[in-house]
Design a protein around this motif. Structure first.
Motif, PDB file in Angstrom:
ATOM      1  N   SER A 160      -1.744  -3.836   8.965  1.00 32.71           N
ATOM      2  CA  SER A 160      -0.297  -3.608   8.931  1.00 32.71           C
ATOM      3  C   SER A 160       0.508  -4.826   9.359  1.00 32.71           C
ATOM      4  O   SER A 160       1.705  -4.892   9.091  1.00 32.71           O
ATOM      5  CB  SER A 160       0.064  -2.433   9.846  1.00 32.71           C
TER       6      SER A 160
ATOM      7  N   ALA B  60       1.043   4.031  -3.032  1.00 32.38           N
ATOM      8  CA  ALA B  60       0.680   5.427  -2.776  1.00 32.38           C
ATOM      9  C   ALA B  60       1.866   6.376  -2.950  1.00 32.38           C
ATOM     10  O   ALA B  60       1.698   7.594  -2.846  1.00 32.38           O
ATOM     11  CB  ALA B  60       0.111   5.558  -1.364  1.00 32.38           C
ATOM     12  N   GLY B  61       3.053   5.818  -3.183  1.00 30.59           N
ATOM     13  CA  GLY B  61       4.238   6.651  -3.345  1.00 30.59           C
ATOM     14  C   GLY B  61       4.814   7.184  -2.049  1.00 30.59           C
ATOM     15  O   GLY B  61       5.626   8.096  -2.052  1.00 30.59           O
ATOM     16  N   HIS B  62       4.400   6.598  -0.917  1.00 30.59           N
ATOM     17  CA  HIS B  62       4.904   7.062   0.384  1.00 30.59           C
ATOM     18  C   HIS B  62       6.295   6.535   0.696  1.00 30.59           C
ATOM     19  O   HIS B  62       7.011   7.122   1.513  1.00 30.59           O
ATOM     20  CB  HIS B  62       3.937   6.674   1.505  1.00 30.59           C
ATOM     21  N   ILE B  63       6.669   5.423   0.087  1.00 31.20           N
ATOM     22  CA  ILE B  63       8.027   4.886   0.213  1.00 31.20           C
ATOM     23  C   ILE B  63       8.479   4.432  -1.169  1.00 31.20           C
ATOM     24  O   ILE B  63       7.653   4.189  -2.049  1.00 31.20           O
ATOM     25  CB  ILE B  63       8.132   3.706   1.215  1.00 31.20           C
TER      26      ILE B  63
ATOM     27  N   ARG C 102       0.833  -1.215   0.000  1.00 30.42           N
ATOM     28  CA  ARG C 102       0.000   0.000   0.000  1.00 30.42           C
ATOM     29  C   ARG C 102       0.865   1.263   0.000  1.00 30.42           C
ATOM     30  O   ARG C 102       0.575   2.228  -0.698  1.00 30.42           O
ATOM     31  CB  ARG C 102      -0.946   0.004   1.202  1.00 30.42           C
ATOM     32  N   LEU C 103       1.931   1.268   0.807  1.00 32.74           N
ATOM     33  CA  LEU C 103       2.812   2.437   0.879  1.00 32.74           C
ATOM     34  C   LEU C 103       3.545   2.660  -0.444  1.00 32.74           C
ATOM     35  O   LEU C 103       3.713   3.804  -0.875  1.00 32.74           O
ATOM     36  CB  LEU C 103       3.806   2.286   2.028  1.00 32.74           C
TER      37      LEU C 103
END
Length: 150
Positions: free
Chosen positions: A76, A42-45, A38-39
Motif C-alpha cells: 500500500s 477491483a471496482g472498490h473505488i 488494485r482498488l
C-alpha cells in the motif's frame, strides 16, 4: 508497549502541504499508486476518488509522508512509524493551533534552518528568545499552520 501513530493535519491542498513538510523534515511522500490501481481494478473505488500529483496517482484530498527509516507496507505504501497524514477539509483554519510541530536545527544552525524553511514556503511570525530556556522562531507553513524552528 509503544503504539503506532500518525498526526492528521487538515488542509486546503493535501499534496502541496505534504510536499512542503516532506522537504522540511527530510521525510518521504508516500506513494499509494499501486494500492489505487488494485482498488480501481477491483471496482472498490471510482476515478472520482483519484487525483494525480507529480505524475503519480493519489487519493483525492489526501497525502501522507513518513520517516525514511521507518517500516512501511510495500503493497500500500503506507508507513508504519512516524507519519503525517494531510486531509483536505472544506473549512479554513480559524484560530491558533492547539498542537504544533517543532523542527530542530543542529547546534548553531538555527539561521540556516529558518532560511531553508523560508525557501520551501514557510514564513517567519516572531522570534522568541528565552535566554537559557531557548531561542526559536514561530513560523507558518504555506497554509498558515504555526510551527516552531528551534
Amino acid at each position: 508497549m509503544a503504539l503506532n501513530w500518525k498526526l492528521v493535519i487538515d488542509t486546503a491542498d493535501a499534496p502541496a502541504l505534504a510536499d512542503f513538510w516532506a522537504a522540511a523534515l527530510g521525510y518521504e511522500v508516500e506513494d499509494p499508486s499501486a494500492l489505487i490501481e488494485r482498488l480501481l481494478a477491483a471496482g472498490h473505488i471510482g476515478e472520482e476518488a483519484v487525483a494525480e500529483h507529480h505524475g503519480r496517482r493519489t487519493f483525492r484530498g489526501f497525502a501522507a509522508i513518513r520517516h525514511p527509516e521507518d517500516p512501511f507496507d510495500e503493497t500500500s505504501g503506507i508507513g508504519r512509524g512516524r507519519r503525517l497524514l494531510f486531509q483536505d477539509v472544506p473549512e479554513g483554519r480559524t484560530g491558533k493551533n492547539r498542537l504544533h510541530i517543532d523542527v530542530h536545527a543542529d547546534a548553531g544552525g538555527l539561521d540556516t534552518l529558518v532560511a531553508r524553511l523560508e525557501q520551501l514556503g514557510a514564513t517567519r511570525v516572531r522570534e522568541v528568545n528565552k535566554g537559557p530556556a531557548g531561542h526559536w522562531w514561530v513560523m507558518r507553513d504555506p497554509e498558515g499552520n504555526e510551527f516552531c524552528a528551534a
